[in-house]
Design an enzyme around this catalytic site. Structure first.
Site, PDB file in Angstrom:
ATOM      1  N   CYS A 193      13.184   3.478  11.301  1.00 18.69           N
ATOM      2  CA  CYS A 193      13.490   2.413  10.330  1.00 18.69           C
ATOM      3  C   CYS A 193      14.793   2.667   9.583  1.00 18.69           C
ATOM      4  CB  CYS A 193      12.350   2.254   9.344  1.00 18.69           C
ATOM      5  SG  CYS A 193      10.787   1.986  10.163  1.00 18.69           S
TER       6      CYS A 193
ATOM      7  N   HIS B 291      14.286  -1.395   3.259  1.00 17.18           N
ATOM      8  CA  HIS B 291      13.557  -1.580   4.519  1.00 17.18           C
ATOM      9  C   HIS B 291      12.218  -2.226   4.196  1.00 17.18           C
ATOM     10  CE1 HIS B 291      11.435  -1.019   8.145  1.00 17.18           C
ATOM     11  NE2 HIS B 291      10.712   0.005   7.724  1.00 17.18           N
TER      12      HIS B 291
ATOM     13  N   ASN C  43       7.113  -5.488   9.429  1.00 16.59           N
ATOM     14  CA  ASN C  43       8.030  -4.344   9.547  1.00 16.59           C
ATOM     15  C   ASN C  43       8.721  -4.421  10.914  1.00 16.59           C
ATOM     16  OD1 ASN C  43       9.218  -1.863   9.982  1.00 16.59           O
ATOM     17  ND2 ASN C  43       7.475  -0.650   9.274  1.00 16.59           N
TER      18      ASN C  43
HETATM   19  N1  ACO Z   1      -7.760  -4.570   7.959  1.00 19.38           N
HETATM   20  C1  ACO Z   1      -8.820  -4.190   7.195  1.00 19.38           C
HETATM   21  N2  ACO Z   1      -9.042  -2.917   6.832  1.00 19.38           N
HETATM   22  C2  ACO Z   1      -8.154  -1.990   7.246  1.00 19.38           C
HETATM   23  C3  ACO Z   1      -7.031  -2.316   8.033  1.00 19.38           C
HETATM   24  C4  ACO Z   1      -6.860  -3.669   8.386  1.00 19.38           C
HETATM   25  N3  ACO Z   1      -5.823  -4.101   9.141  1.00 19.38           N
HETATM   26  N4  ACO Z   1      -6.332  -1.194   8.294  1.00 19.38           N
HETATM   27  C5  ACO Z   1      -6.979  -0.179   7.670  1.00 19.38           C
HETATM   28  N5  ACO Z   1      -8.072  -0.660   7.051  1.00 19.38           N
HETATM   29  C6  ACO Z   1      -9.070   0.083   6.261  1.00 19.38           C
HETATM   30  C7  ACO Z   1      -9.146   1.546   6.636  1.00 19.38           C
HETATM   31  O1  ACO Z   1      -9.993   1.751   7.748  1.00 19.38           O
HETATM   32  C8  ACO Z   1      -9.705   2.140   5.372  1.00 19.38           C
HETATM   33  O2  ACO Z   1     -11.104   1.928   5.370  1.00 19.38           O
HETATM   34  P1  ACO Z   1     -12.117   3.066   4.816  1.00 19.38           P
HETATM   35  O3  ACO Z   1     -11.753   3.203   3.361  1.00 19.38           O
HETATM   36  O4  ACO Z   1     -13.451   2.463   5.054  1.00 19.38           O
HETATM   37  O5  ACO Z   1     -11.816   4.291   5.615  1.00 19.38           O
HETATM   38  C9  ACO Z   1      -9.105   1.287   4.257  1.00 19.38           C
HETATM   39  O6  ACO Z   1      -8.666   0.080   4.887  1.00 19.38           O
HETATM   40  C10 ACO Z   1      -7.915   1.928   3.562  1.00 19.38           C
HETATM   41  O7  ACO Z   1      -7.022   2.474   4.559  1.00 19.38           O
HETATM   42  P2  ACO Z   1      -5.686   3.166   4.165  1.00 19.38           P
HETATM   43  O8  ACO Z   1      -4.976   3.585   5.412  1.00 19.38           O
HETATM   44  O9  ACO Z   1      -5.940   4.207   3.122  1.00 19.38           O
HETATM   45  O10 ACO Z   1      -4.919   1.928   3.500  1.00 19.38           O
HETATM   46  P3  ACO Z   1      -3.570   1.892   2.739  1.00 19.38           P
HETATM   47  O11 ACO Z   1      -3.758   1.314   1.408  1.00 19.38           O
HETATM   48  O12 ACO Z   1      -2.817   3.209   2.824  1.00 19.38           O
HETATM   49  O13 ACO Z   1      -2.732   0.824   3.597  1.00 19.38           O
HETATM   50  C11 ACO Z   1      -0.952   0.842   5.241  1.00 19.38           C
HETATM   51  C12 ACO Z   1      -2.449   1.080   4.964  1.00 19.38           C
HETATM   52  C13 ACO Z   1      -0.683  -0.627   5.004  1.00 19.38           C
HETATM   53  C14 ACO Z   1      -0.651   1.223   6.662  1.00 19.38           C
HETATM   54  C15 ACO Z   1      -0.080   1.685   4.261  1.00 19.38           C
HETATM   55  O14 ACO Z   1      -0.562   2.999   4.243  1.00 19.38           O
HETATM   56  C16 ACO Z   1       1.385   1.715   4.614  1.00 19.38           C
HETATM   57  O15 ACO Z   1       2.089   0.719   4.546  1.00 19.38           O
HETATM   58  N6  ACO Z   1       1.928   2.906   4.945  1.00 19.38           N
HETATM   59  C17 ACO Z   1       3.375   3.142   5.098  1.00 19.38           C
HETATM   60  C18 ACO Z   1       3.938   2.544   6.343  1.00 19.38           C
HETATM   61  C19 ACO Z   1       5.423   2.911   6.436  1.00 19.38           C
HETATM   62  O16 ACO Z   1       6.159   2.858   5.483  1.00 19.38           O
HETATM   63  N7  ACO Z   1       5.861   3.329   7.598  1.00 19.38           N
HETATM   64  C20 ACO Z   1       7.220   3.810   7.721  1.00 19.38           C
HETATM   65  C21 ACO Z   1       8.054   2.920   8.469  1.00 19.38           C
HETATM   66  S1  ACO Z   1       7.409   2.489  10.063  1.00 19.38           S
HETATM   67  C22 ACO Z   1       8.514   3.075  11.287  1.00 19.38           C
HETATM   68  O17 ACO Z   1       9.303   3.933  11.052  1.00 19.38           O
HETATM   69  C23 ACO Z   1       8.351   2.513  12.710  1.00 19.38           C
END
Ligand code: ACO
Length: 326
Positions: A113, A253, A283
């Site tokens: 990214c 980003h 993203n």
């Molecule tokens: N729909 C419903 N529930 C979901 C989904 C979904 N699509 N995805 C995950 N959950 C659930 C999980 O299973 C978890 O359930 P549990 O509590 O029963 O175990 C709950 O939601 C919380 O999951 P988390 O992973 O803790 O959720 P979080 O608030 O962290 O959000 C996300 C997830 C959106 C992926 C976030 O962590 C994020 O944006 N991370 C950073 C991404 C990023 O910046 N990446 C870098 C760039 S990408 C690149 O370089 C290609």
């Protein structure tokens, strides 16, 4: 040394829109969860026939047209992507041929990214050194092709698109004032595509284990991103003794609206000064900043004399910022 400036921008997104409601039919998720946790409402998906170079071509054509330049005017083409058409030839070489930019040098950059800012930094260095005068930088991704459409924790996040910028020598006060590039390879396992390279060559086993798709430790990545981006933006401001109020527009980003808002809040920038389009595209990795930059230019959210900041965080782990006087 002369610095470089962005002469023109262009962007392209595929026609096909994939909404959160459609994703509800594919995996166990909901429109509400996706909007609340990410800010994404829909994303664009490339057709079966479209590879990253096809998207890059459209964005590049648009940037060339707006600059009033011809492909033969280009000295160098840099393409930032984690979804190249193929391991080689480079997507930049494929784009060079498509454009007919006959004598231009061409290379790909993989900084996930952060790839567009890494590439911008290289273009700036080539122009400052006097080696080249006209450089095309493109961020182009077809992440839909490496997304595991059965994994709800990643498939709701990504989209496809391309953005381009043409750089040339600056005169006066305008131009790229500073670029900061960082990486920490020891944290590389936060975000990976483990299959298909020399570590895990493609086999029936890698396919069965779905190693040819993006794997992400989302929550750990999220926490590290917020902490790192706050320091990155603060360091970039401090280098030029600027206050947050001096910045006219921050183009982050577009990975997660909560990361964008938390960073803005921690560095003291009102959200009105932050460009957000994650709701439309999700993203798009290396393409997200140049697409946003092109939209910001087109709707006149950047004006001559403005201080503009770009910042990104992604796989590698890499992070980077650029401070630009428009
Ligand atoms: N729909 C419903 N529930 C979901 C989904 C979904 N699509 N995805 C995950 N959950 C659930 C999980 O299973 C978890 O359930 P549990 O509590 O029963 O175990 C709950 O939601 C919380 O999951 P988390 O992973 O803790 O959720 P979080 O608030 O962290 O959000 C996300 C997830 C959106 C992926 C976030 O962590 C994020 O944006 N991370 C950073 C991404 C990023 O910046 N990446 C870098 C760039 S990408 C690149 O370089 C290609």
């Amino acid at each position: 040394m002369p610095r470089a400036r962005i002469v023109s921008t262009g962007s392209y997104v595929p026609e096909r829109v994939l909404t959160n409601r459609e994703l509800e039919q594919m995996v166990d998720t909901s429109d509400e969860w996706i909007i609340e946790r990410t800010g994404i409402r829909e994303r664009r998906i490339a057709s079966e026939k479209q590879a990253s170079s096809d998207l890059a071509y459209e964005a590049a054509k648009s940037a060339l047209k707006r600059a009033g330049l011809k492909p033969k005017d280009l000295d160098l083409i840099i393409v930032a992507s984690v979804t190249p058409d193929m391991p080689f030839p480079s997507t930049a070489c494929i784009l060079q041929a498509k454009l007919g930019a006959k004598d231009a040098a061409a290379l790909d950059v993989n900084a996930a990214c952060s790839g567009f800012i890494y590439s911008l930094s290289m273009a700036n260095a080539f122009i400052s050194s006097g080696q080249y005068r006209c450089v095309l930088v493109v961020g182009a991704e077809t992440l839909s092709k490496i997304t595991d459409w059965e994994d709800r924790s990643t498939c709701v996040l990504f989209g496809d698109g391309a953005g381009a910028a043409i750089l040339g020598p600056a005169d006066g006060d305008a131009g790229i004032l500073s670029v900061r590039l960082h990486s920490d390879g020891s944290m590389g396992d936060l975000l990976t595509l483990p299959g298909g390279g020399s570590r895990n060559p493609v086999s029936k086993d890698t396919i069965k284990k779905r190693l040819h798709y993006i794997k992400m430790k989302g929550n750990e990545t999220f926490k590290f991103a917020v902490k790192t981006l706050e320091k990155l933006v603060a360091d970039t401001l401090a280098e030029f003794r600027l206050k947050p109020s001096d910045i006219s527009l921050l183009i982050p980003h577009q990975a997660n609206l909560r990361i964008i808002k938390a960073t803005a809040e921690r560095v003291g920038l009102p959200i009105e000064k932050v460009f957000v389009n994650i709701d439309k595209y999700g993203n798009t990795s290396a393409a997200s900043i140049p697409i946003a930059l092109d939209e910001a230019v087109r709707c006149e959210r950047v004006r001559p004399g403005d201080y503009l900041m770009l910042e990104a965080f992604g796989g590698g782990i890499t992070w980077a910022s650029a401070l630009i006087r428009w």
